[in-house]
Structure formats: C-alpha cells, structure tokens
Scaffold this motif. Structure first.
Motif, PDB file in Angstrom:
ATOM      1  N   MET A   1     -11.031  -5.557  -6.994  1.00 21.86           N
ATOM      2  CA  MET A   1      -9.631  -5.263  -6.706  1.00 21.86           C
ATOM      3  C   MET A   1      -9.257  -5.680  -5.291  1.00 21.86           C
ATOM      4  N   GLY A   2     -10.161  -5.467  -4.340  1.00 19.24           N
ATOM      5  CA  GLY A   2      -9.904  -5.881  -2.964  1.00 19.24           C
ATOM      6  C   GLY A   2      -9.743  -7.388  -2.853  1.00 19.24           C
ATOM      7  N   LYS A   3     -10.605  -8.119  -3.561  1.00 17.80           N
ATOM      8  CA  LYS A   3     -10.502  -9.580  -3.535  1.00 17.80           C
ATOM      9  C   LYS A   3      -9.241 -10.054  -4.268  1.00 17.80           C
ATOM     10  N   ALA A   4      -8.859  -9.350  -5.332  1.00 21.78           N
ATOM     11  CA  ALA A   4      -7.638  -9.722  -6.064  1.00 21.78           C
ATOM     12  C   ALA A   4      -6.408  -9.583  -5.170  1.00 21.78           C
ATOM     13  N   GLY A   5      -6.354  -8.491  -4.375  1.00 24.70           N
ATOM     14  CA  GLY A   5      -5.239  -8.316  -3.450  1.00 24.70           C
ATOM     15  C   GLY A   5      -5.148  -9.457  -2.456  1.00 24.70           C
TER      16      GLY A   5
ATOM     17  N   VAL B   1      -1.810  -3.762  -4.324  1.00 20.45           N
ATOM     18  CA  VAL B   1      -3.154  -3.794  -4.908  1.00 20.45           C
ATOM     19  C   VAL B   1      -4.199  -3.414  -3.864  1.00 20.45           C
ATOM     20  N   SER B   2      -4.054  -3.923  -2.641  1.00 23.40           N
ATOM     21  CA  SER B   2      -5.011  -3.613  -1.577  1.00 23.40           C
ATOM     22  C   SER B   2      -4.979  -2.126  -1.223  1.00 23.40           C
ATOM     23  N   CYS B   3      -3.777  -1.544  -1.130  1.00 24.47           N
ATOM     24  CA  CYS B   3      -3.672  -0.109  -0.830  1.00 24.47           C
ATOM     25  C   CYS B   3      -4.260   0.731  -1.959  1.00 24.47           C
ATOM     26  N   THR B   4      -4.027   0.309  -3.194  1.00 24.71           N
ATOM     27  CA  THR B   4      -4.603   1.021  -4.337  1.00 24.71           C
ATOM     28  C   THR B   4      -6.122   0.945  -4.304  1.00 24.71           C
TER      29      THR B   4
ATOM     30  N   HIS C   1     -11.339   3.122  -3.848  1.00 21.48           N
ATOM     31  CA  HIS C   1     -12.661   2.800  -3.290  1.00 21.48           C
ATOM     32  C   HIS C   1     -12.530   2.803  -1.763  1.00 21.48           C
ATOM     33  N   ALA C   2     -12.754   3.966  -1.166  1.00 22.90           N
ATOM     34  CA  ALA C   2     -12.603   4.079   0.295  1.00 22.90           C
ATOM     35  C   ALA C   2     -13.542   3.104   0.985  1.00 22.90           C
TER      36      ALA C   2
ATOM     37  N   ALA D   1      -3.566  -0.029   8.726  1.00 19.26           N
ATOM     38  CA  ALA D   1      -2.982  -1.373   8.871  1.00 19.26           C
ATOM     39  C   ALA D   1      -2.438  -1.886   7.545  1.00 19.26           C
ATOM     40  N   MET D   2      -3.164  -1.619   6.455  1.00 22.07           N
ATOM     41  CA  MET D   2      -2.706  -2.120   5.156  1.00 22.07           C
ATOM     42  C   MET D   2      -1.423  -1.420   4.715  1.00 22.07           C
ATOM     43  N   TRP D   3      -1.315  -0.128   4.971  1.00 19.43           N
ATOM     44  CA  TRP D   3      -0.063   0.567   4.650  1.00 19.43           C
ATOM     45  C   TRP D   3       1.072   0.077   5.542  1.00 19.43           C
TER      46      TRP D   3
END
Length: 293
Positions: free
Chosen positions: A146-150, A198-201, A206-207, A227-229
């Motif tokens: 998910m992190g890479k997808a964002g 997606v990155s925030c989710t 997954h902290a 930073a992402m928020w």
C-alpha cells in the motif's frame, strides 16, 4: 635487532626466547596482529552505532540527529526531500507568476510573469524525480504494497503535471496555446491527492518503524505521518483550486476566475503546505544539518 634482545626476552610462560624460536615467535606475532586488525575493524564499524546509542541514551530530541541516523539509506531521503523543497518553492513561484500574468498588462507582461511556465517545468520535473527516488527507497527498505502504491500514484501524477507547462511553453494552439492542456493539472492533482490518501491510510493500518501513537505529532517517529497528513491537507486545497479554475476545454467556463479570491487562497495554501510537509520530512532525516553518510 641484535640477538641479545631476543635472548633477554621472556615468553608468556617464562620460557627463555632462544634464537631458534625467533621464526615461530614472528609467526605468532603476525597471527596476533591479524587478529587484532580484524578486531580493530569490527570495533571501528561499531563506533557509529555506539555513538548513536549514547546520543539516544542522553535523550535525543530535536534536531533529531541521533534518531535520524537510524533511518536506512538516509541520504536518499535527504536528497529527495530537498528536491521536494525545490518543487514546492517553484510551485509557489509558478502561482505567483500566473497571478501576475493574469492581472498585469497583456501585451507587455512583466518578466516574472513570463517565467510562469518555466517555474512550472522546474516544479513538475522535480516532483517526478523526487517520487522516482522515493519509489526506489521504498523498495530498498521493504515498504508495504500500500505504501508503494501511494508513491506510484504520485509518480503518475507527476507525469500529468509535466504535460501542462511543457505544452504551454510550446504555445501550440492545438494544445491550448500558452495555457497548455486544460485537463492535465486537474488529472494530476487528483492522482496526487488519492496517492496521499492511500499513504495516510497505509500509515494508519501499518504504523511505520519508530512511530508511537501515544506520543505527539512532533515525536521523531511520528514525523513522517505528520508530514503526510500535511501533504494531504495541501492537496485538498489544490484539488479545490484546480476544480474551481478549470476551463473544461472552453475559455470562460470555469466556476471561478483564476484570479478569484477562493482560487488564490487555495493555490497558495496548497503550495505552502506542500513546502511545510517537505520541511518536516527533511527535519525527520536531519537533512538540514547532516550531509554525511
């Protein structure tokens, strides 16, 4: 050395060192030196880790020098976040030049206004390069799918971002003239915004390593989340500015003129928040102070 030196020395167990034992003693000496050399190398390799541990035991905290040393491939983060700072700054300059262009004289625009598309080119190329490096870093550290997808969504967004200023500098009437393609910025910011969501989710589900929900937004391990928020807040504003000012293929059909107050507020709020998010990420990796591996 004279033989008297060897004859007067005493071996570890009290056995006199005769000349006949010199060769074997030299061999043992070389072996001992080799072991000491290997031990010295291993000790030197652990110097940085021990220094970091000592700094963390002292309490760490801002400017997070000790904590940042724990980030894998830290210098890649330093590089890409400085690129994002350049991209954000150029975007703010692009908005300023655009407002000057639209409000100033049409036949003889100011020099700053004429740089509008070039600020856009610099900003969009920087976003593209930065997200390409970020994708590489995420693969190196084994980030979640998910992190890479964002990140990939934002990389695609950067491609669409580049279409508008590149076609604008061409000045081709078939491609929108000096304004460039009318749909590329709106498409790009939607991809960027969805990528931030997606990155925030992903951070929520997954902290990231080092994050602690019980500690504040300014805790070092929580800075990437902060930073992402901030990035997501920025793209909310930028989605609004692009949606309101989009001409939908026909000049004069936008909901609000580009010079309108709502559009101006959304543009500069979005650009400044992107810059703030990039600065937070740079603080997280100690990119303002430490440029050493």
């Amino acid at each position: 050395f004279g033989s008297s030196h060897f004859d007067s020395r005493v071996a570890p167990h009290g056995t006199p060192c005769h000349p006949d034992n010199r060769a074997s003693e030299r061999g043992r000496a070389h072996a001992t030196c080799a072991r000491l050399g290997r031990r010295a190398m291993s000790d030197s390799e652990s110097v940085d880790d021990s220094q970091v541990s000592m700094e963390l035991e002292k309490g760490g905290g801002f400017p997070f020098t000790a904590e940042a040393k724990q980030i894998p491939f830290r210098m890649q983060q330093v590089l890409l976040n400085w690129i994002f700072i350049v991209a954000s700054t150029a975007l703010i300059a692009d908005f300023g030049a655009l407002q000057d262009l639209l409000r100033g004289p049409v036949r003889m625009p100011h020099f700053f206004a004429e740089l509008c598309n070039w600020f856009g080119v610099l900003s969009c190329l920087a976003w593209l390069l930065g997200f390409a490096i970020l994708a590489h870093w995420l693969h190196q550290v084994g980030a979640t799918p998910m992190g890479k997808a964002g990140c990939y969504l934002k990389l695609v967004a950067s491609v669409f971002f580049n279409l508008q200023p590149m076609t604008g500098t061409m000045g081709d009437a078939m491609l929108g003239g000096g304004a460039g393609l009318w749909w590329s910025n709106l498409t790009g910011i939607l991809f960027f915004h969805f990528g931030n969501i997606v990155s925030c989710t992903d951070f929520y589900l997954h902290a990231p390593p080092g994050a602690e929900k019980k500690k504040g937004w300014g805790y070092h391990g929580n800075l990437p989340i902060t930073a992402m928020w901030t990035y997501q807040a920025a793209t909310w504003f930028l989605v609004g500015s692009n949606f309101l000012s989009c001409n939908w293929g026909t000049v004069g059909t936008s909901f609000v003129p580009t010079t309108g107050v709502p559009v101006v507020i959304c543009q500069f709020a979005g650009g400044l928040l992107l810059l703030l998010g990039s600065v937070i990420y740079t603080i997280w990796c100690d990119g303002f102070r430490n440029f050493n591996y």
